[in-house]
Write an enzyme that holds these catalytic residues in place. Structure first.
Site, short mmCIF file in Angstrom:
data_model
loop_
_atom_site.label_atom_id
_atom_site.label_comp_id
_atom_site.label_asym_id
_atom_site.label_seq_id
_atom_site.Cartn_x
_atom_site.Cartn_y
_atom_site.Cartn_z
N LYS A 40 -16.58 -7.39 6.76
CA LYS A 40 -15.24 -7.97 6.90
C LYS A 40 -14.88 -8.05 8.37
O LYS A 40 -15.04 -7.07 9.11
CB LYS A 40 -14.20 -7.10 6.16
CG LYS A 40 -13.65 -7.76 4.91
CD LYS A 40 -12.39 -7.08 4.39
CE LYS A 40 -11.85 -7.80 3.16
NZ LYS A 40 -10.68 -7.17 2.56
N HIS B 200 0.84 -1.20 0.00
CA HIS B 200 0.00 0.00 0.00
C HIS B 200 0.88 1.26 0.00
O HIS B 200 0.62 2.21 -0.74
CB HIS B 200 -0.90 0.02 1.25
CG HIS B 200 -1.87 -1.12 1.34
ND1 HIS B 200 -1.97 -1.94 2.44
CD2 HIS B 200 -2.79 -1.58 0.45
CE1 HIS B 200 -2.92 -2.84 2.23
NE2 HIS B 200 -3.42 -2.66 1.03
N ARG C 164 -1.63 -5.81 -8.20
CA ARG C 164 -0.42 -6.58 -7.86
C ARG C 164 -0.09 -7.59 -8.94
O ARG C 164 1.02 -7.66 -9.43
CB ARG C 164 -0.61 -7.30 -6.52
CG ARG C 164 -0.60 -6.36 -5.34
CD ARG C 164 -1.13 -7.05 -4.11
NE ARG C 164 -2.53 -7.46 -4.31
CZ ARG C 164 -3.21 -8.23 -3.48
NH1 ARG C 164 -2.64 -8.68 -2.40
NH2 ARG C 164 -4.46 -8.53 -3.74
N SER D 59 -2.77 -8.61 3.03
CA SER D 59 -2.99 -8.39 4.46
C SER D 59 -3.19 -9.73 5.18
O SER D 59 -2.67 -9.93 6.29
CB SER D 59 -4.20 -7.48 4.67
OG SER D 59 -3.93 -6.23 4.10
N1 COA Z 1 -0.15 -4.15 -1.71
C1 COA Z 1 -0.42 -5.15 -0.91
N2 COA Z 1 -1.65 -5.66 -0.74
C2 COA Z 1 -2.63 -5.11 -1.45
C3 COA Z 1 -2.41 -4.05 -2.33
C4 COA Z 1 -1.10 -3.56 -2.46
N3 COA Z 1 -0.79 -2.56 -3.27
N4 COA Z 1 -3.58 -3.74 -2.89
C5 COA Z 1 -4.49 -4.58 -2.38
N5 COA Z 1 -3.92 -5.40 -1.51
C6 COA Z 1 -4.56 -6.52 -0.78
C7 COA Z 1 -5.01 -6.16 0.58
O1 COA Z 1 -3.96 -6.37 1.50
C8 COA Z 1 -6.16 -7.13 0.79
O2 COA Z 1 -5.66 -8.37 1.22
P1 COA Z 1 -6.61 -9.42 1.96
O3 COA Z 1 -7.64 -9.86 0.98
O4 COA Z 1 -5.66 -10.49 2.33
O5 COA Z 1 -7.20 -8.71 3.14
C9 COA Z 1 -6.73 -7.30 -0.61
O6 COA Z 1 -5.72 -6.89 -1.49
C10 COA Z 1 -7.93 -6.45 -0.93
O7 COA Z 1 -7.91 -5.34 -0.08
P2 COA Z 1 -8.29 -3.86 -0.39
O8 COA Z 1 -7.49 -3.28 -1.48
O9 COA Z 1 -8.25 -3.17 0.89
O10 COA Z 1 -9.69 -3.99 -0.99
P3 COA Z 1 -10.95 -4.44 -0.28
O11 COA Z 1 -11.54 -5.44 -1.18
O12 COA Z 1 -10.76 -4.83 1.13
O13 COA Z 1 -11.74 -3.07 -0.26
C11 COA Z 1 -13.18 -1.36 -1.13
C12 COA Z 1 -12.36 -2.62 -1.38
C13 COA Z 1 -13.26 -0.96 0.30
C14 COA Z 1 -12.54 -0.26 -1.91
C15 COA Z 1 -14.58 -1.69 -1.70
O14 COA Z 1 -15.09 -2.82 -1.06
C16 COA Z 1 -15.53 -0.55 -1.56
O15 COA Z 1 -15.49 0.38 -2.32
N6 COA Z 1 -16.43 -0.62 -0.55
C17 COA Z 1 -17.43 0.41 -0.31
C18 COA Z 1 -18.83 -0.06 -0.66
C19 COA Z 1 -19.08 0.11 -2.12
O16 COA Z 1 -19.07 1.19 -2.67
N7 COA Z 1 -19.34 -1.03 -2.77
C20 COA Z 1 -19.50 -1.07 -4.18
C21 COA Z 1 -18.13 -1.15 -4.80
S1 COA Z 1 -18.23 -1.70 -6.42
#
Ligand code: COA
Length: 162
Positions: A43, A19, A92, A130
């Site tokens: 989550k 990140h 990634r 994560s």
């Molecule tokens: N480096 C390391 N890890 C990364 C990364 C990076 N550059 N980018 C993503 N990841 C990993 C995270 O560590 C996480 O790992 P995990 O699955 O083991 O926990 C995974 O990728 C996904 O995490 P994240 O990028 O935080 O995405 P998310 O799926 O948790 O969150 C939101 C996505 C919050 C942006 C999305 O759910 C959202 O917009 N929610 C709001 C509600 C909404 O509007 N919904 C409709 C959306 S279409």
């Protein structure tokens, strides 16, 4: 000229060097990056939303153009409130692509003005997630090469039983 602002949303449970890599590089392209922590009730997170805000704010306390915030509800609604239309996401590996494409298109279907910008995570961090970090710490390993020091310390407090 209008300030360019990108919102970098995610769960950040926990925040990793992957990140950090995206934020540091994108902060040289945009005037301001807002790291927005999703208050996602579906989550099961290790850190509460307040803890995540506190940890990430500490990491960026010296950075003038990187702000930390939280949001609840639809990302597109939050983005509009901020006064931008730009979502930043890290990519990634190719396996991230399908999920990211789906999210970008879903967001655009709700608000056609929303643009998602993808940045490829440095290959040094392409395998980090994560969940993987939580597993390493839970099993007594060290993750100092994967997360900032404050994250490792706080994770150990949470996950390693004495
Ligand atoms: N480096 C390391 N890890 C990364 C990364 C990076 N550059 N980018 C993503 N990841 C990993 C995270 O560590 C996480 O790992 P995990 O699955 O083991 O926990 C995974 O990728 C996904 O995490 P994240 O990028 O935080 O995405 P998310 O799926 O948790 O969150 C939101 C996505 C919050 C942006 C999305 O759910 C959202 O917009 N929610 C709001 C509600 C909404 O509007 N919904 C409709 C959306 S279409």
């Amino acid at each position: 000229m209008k300030e360019t602002i990108a919102v970098y949303p995610g769960s950040f449970d926990p925040f990793t060097f992957g990140h950090l890599n995206i934020i540091e590089r994108s902060s040289k392209i945009f005037d301001k990056i807002i790291v927005s922590i999703a208050h996602n009730t579906s989550k099961n997170t290790v850190f509460s939303i307040d803890e995540r805000v506190e940890i990430i704010s500490e990491i960026f306390k010296e950075s003038e153009n990187i702000k930390v915030d939280r949001f609840e509800g639809l990302l597109v609604d939050y983005i509009r409130k901020i006064g931008t239309n730009t979502v930043l996401r890290g990519m990634r590996t190719v396996s991230d692509f399908e999920y990211e494409l789906q999210m970008a298109n879903a967001n655009k279907s709700i608000d056609p003005e929303i643009e998602t910008i993808f940045m490829v995570t440095d290959s040094r961090f392409s395998y980090i997630s994560s969940s993987l970090i939580k597993e390493i710490i839970t099993l007594g390993g060290s993750a100092g090469h994967l997360v900032p020091e404050i994250v490792e310390t706080k994770l150990k407090e949470k996950l390693q039983t004495k």
